[in-house]
Design a protein around this motif. Structure first.
Motif, PDB file in Angstrom:
ATOM      1  N   ARG A  42       0.830  -1.220   0.000  1.00  0.00           N
ATOM      2  CA  ARG A  42       0.000   0.000   0.000  1.00  0.00           C
ATOM      3  C   ARG A  42       0.859   1.263   0.000  1.00  0.00           C
ATOM      4  NH1 ARG A  42      -5.564  -0.179   0.828  1.00  0.00           N
ATOM      5  NH2 ARG A  42      -6.391  -2.301   1.106  1.00  0.00           N
ATOM      6  N   SER A  43       1.959   1.183  -0.721  1.00  0.00           N
ATOM      7  CA  SER A  43       2.866   2.325  -0.831  1.00  0.00           C
ATOM      8  C   SER A  43       2.156   3.545  -1.403  1.00  0.00           C
ATOM      9  CB  SER A  43       4.046   1.959  -1.739  1.00  0.00           C
ATOM     10  OG  SER A  43       4.906   3.054  -1.920  1.00  0.00           O
ATOM     11  N   GLY A  44       2.427   4.694  -0.824  1.00  0.00           N
ATOM     12  CA  GLY A  44       1.868   5.949  -1.310  1.00  0.00           C
ATOM     13  C   GLY A  44       0.545   6.340  -0.690  1.00  0.00           C
ATOM     14  N   GLN A  45      -0.050   5.456   0.106  1.00  0.00           N
ATOM     15  CA  GLN A  45      -1.322   5.769   0.742  1.00  0.00           C
ATOM     16  C   GLN A  45      -1.087   6.428   2.096  1.00  0.00           C
ATOM     17  OE1 GLN A  45      -3.948   2.377   0.901  1.00  0.00           O
ATOM     18  NE2 GLN A  45      -3.585   1.809  -1.232  1.00  0.00           N
ATOM     19  N   VAL A  46      -1.965   7.354   2.461  1.00  0.00           N
ATOM     20  CA  VAL A  46      -1.819   8.064   3.734  1.00  0.00           C
ATOM     21  C   VAL A  46      -2.028   7.107   4.907  1.00  0.00           C
ATOM     22  CG1 VAL A  46      -2.792   9.862   5.197  1.00  0.00           C
ATOM     23  CG2 VAL A  46      -2.453  10.298   2.758  1.00  0.00           C
ATOM     24  N   PHE A  89      -1.692   3.884   5.080  1.00  0.00           N
ATOM     25  CA  PHE A  89      -1.211   2.622   4.519  1.00  0.00           C
ATOM     26  C   PHE A  89      -1.181   1.501   5.553  1.00  0.00           C
ATOM     27  CE2 PHE A  89       2.352   5.141   5.960  1.00  0.00           C
ATOM     28  CZ  PHE A  89       3.206   4.250   6.581  1.00  0.00           C
ATOM     29  N   GLY A 120      -4.658   0.069   6.111  1.00  0.00           N
ATOM     30  CA  GLY A 120      -5.002  -0.808   4.992  1.00  0.00           C
ATOM     31  C   GLY A 120      -4.294  -2.139   5.074  1.00  0.00           C
ATOM     32  N   GLN A 179       0.232   8.790  10.403  1.00  0.00           N
ATOM     33  CA  GLN A 179      -0.804   7.887  10.878  1.00  0.00           C
ATOM     34  C   GLN A 179      -0.689   7.518  12.357  1.00  0.00           C
ATOM     35  OE1 GLN A 179      -1.363   4.371   8.460  1.00  0.00           O
ATOM     36  NE2 GLN A 179      -2.748   3.522   9.952  1.00  0.00           N
ATOM     37  N   ALA A 221       1.593  10.499   3.698  1.00  0.00           N
ATOM     38  CA  ALA A 221       2.109   9.184   3.330  1.00  0.00           C
ATOM     39  C   ALA A 221       3.629   9.144   3.421  1.00  0.00           C
ATOM     40  CB  ALA A 221       1.673   8.821   1.910  1.00  0.00           C
TER      41      ALA A 221
END
Length: 325
Positions: free
Chosen positions: A79-83, A85, A88, A187, A206
């Motif tokens: 899930r690279s690039g997700q805030v 991540f 997820g 996060q 992210a």
């Protein structure tokens, strides 16, 4: 008589050949005459980090302790690039997309697990020696039990880099320096609460994303070097450690159910045995990246004063009150 002996000899040789072939078929020996083959258990591990270097000691210990009977297949950049991540990733492991996962202790309160929040209490774990002492203490097993309501099992906690205040437009030394700024945090509800207590507005971002537009971020030295954040920010407060980023290794109950009790113990022991090597890796990496940042002459390493440190601790007391509740 001679003919009878010859027939007996032929029958004996034939019998030995049959028995030899049967023995080979039943032994599982390989063509090179090696040891009998055995089934290797392969466990996929969802890793949000860009690479597996920070997990190599753990993977190696699993292989060593199991005698090669358990292999960890690390899937990096999950899930690279997700805030969010790590949220997820936790959901993906719960959904059976991987057998194991790693997620920072900072992320678990976002999915309802509050037992790990103390690991990210502001200004508490402020050295690698203290982090290693805590992770090897009796405190960790009860913390990991907090994963149970999600249908997950905590395997152990690996050490991670220490994170500092990193100012873009101005130094972040005392509490007043944070006031009114938009500060980036990765996060973490505890991190967000800490920045609010300092009068700032937290915003999640992210890993590796642009930090332009922030007044500052919480960040570790190696990430600043890797993502060239020193081209945007200028001020790192070296003697203020906001919190570490330990990695929680976890599994689904169904994945562990496929393992024998001995294999389950191997996974847990591998985390414990890997801790010193993982700490050395992080420290060595940080030392090399600090040297690189110093050579670039773009980043200023600052030292907060005694009154600054006292003021920061006083300002974040509401976060401690919340954690105690």
């Amino acid at each position: 008589m001679a003919r009878t002996v010859r027939i007996g000899a032929v029958l004996l040789v034939a019998w030995l050949v049959v028995m030899l072939l049967a023995g080979c078929a039943g032994s599982g020996a390989n063509k090179a005459g090696g040891k009998p083959g055995r089934k290797v258990v392969v466990l996929t591990l969802a890793n949000p980090l860009g690479g597996s270097l920070e997990l190599d000691a753990f993977v190696g210990e699993v292989n060593r302790l199991s005698g090669g009977g358990i292999r960890i297949d690390v899937k990096s950049g999950w899930r690279s690039g997700q805030v969010a991540f790590e949220n997820g990733l936790i959901g993906d492991v719960r959904g059976g997309k991987a057998d194991l996962g790693v997620a920072g202790s900072r992320a678990w309160d976002s999915v309802g697990v509050t037992s790990l929040r103390a690991l990210n209490a502001p200004l508490l774990i402020d050295s690698y020696a203290l982090q290693e002492l805590v992770l090897r203490s009796p405190l960790i097993p009860p913390m990991l039990k907090g994963l149970a309501p999600l249908g997950l099992v905590g395997v152990g906690v690996l050490p991670g880099p220490l994170r500092h205040p990193f100012g873009l437009g101005r130094p972040l030394l005392g509490p007043s320096d944070y006031s009114g700024l938009k500060l980036g945090v990765q996060q973490s509800r505890v991190g967000s609460a800490t920045f609010r207590a300092l009068g700032a507005t937290p915003a999640w971002f992210a890993a590796g994303a642009s930090i332009a537009g922030f007044g500052g971020v919480e960040q570790n030295i190696s990430n600043i070097q890797e993502y060239q954040y020193d081209r945007v920010g200028k001020y790192l407060t070296a003697n203020v450690v906001l919190w570490p980023r330990p990695l929680v290794v976890f599994a689904t109950r169904s994945a562990l159910a496929k393992l024998t009790p001995t294999q389950q113990r191997i996974l847990r022991q591998a985390v414990i045995d890997a801790d010193p090597a993982e700490t050395r890796f992080v420290v060595d990496n940080e030392r090399d990246d600090t040297a690189s940042l110093c050579r670039s002459h773009r980043l200023r390493f600052l030292t907060a004063s005694g009154p600054d440190l006292v003021g920061l601790r006083r300002a974040v007391q509401p976060v401690y009150n919340q954690l105690e509740r």
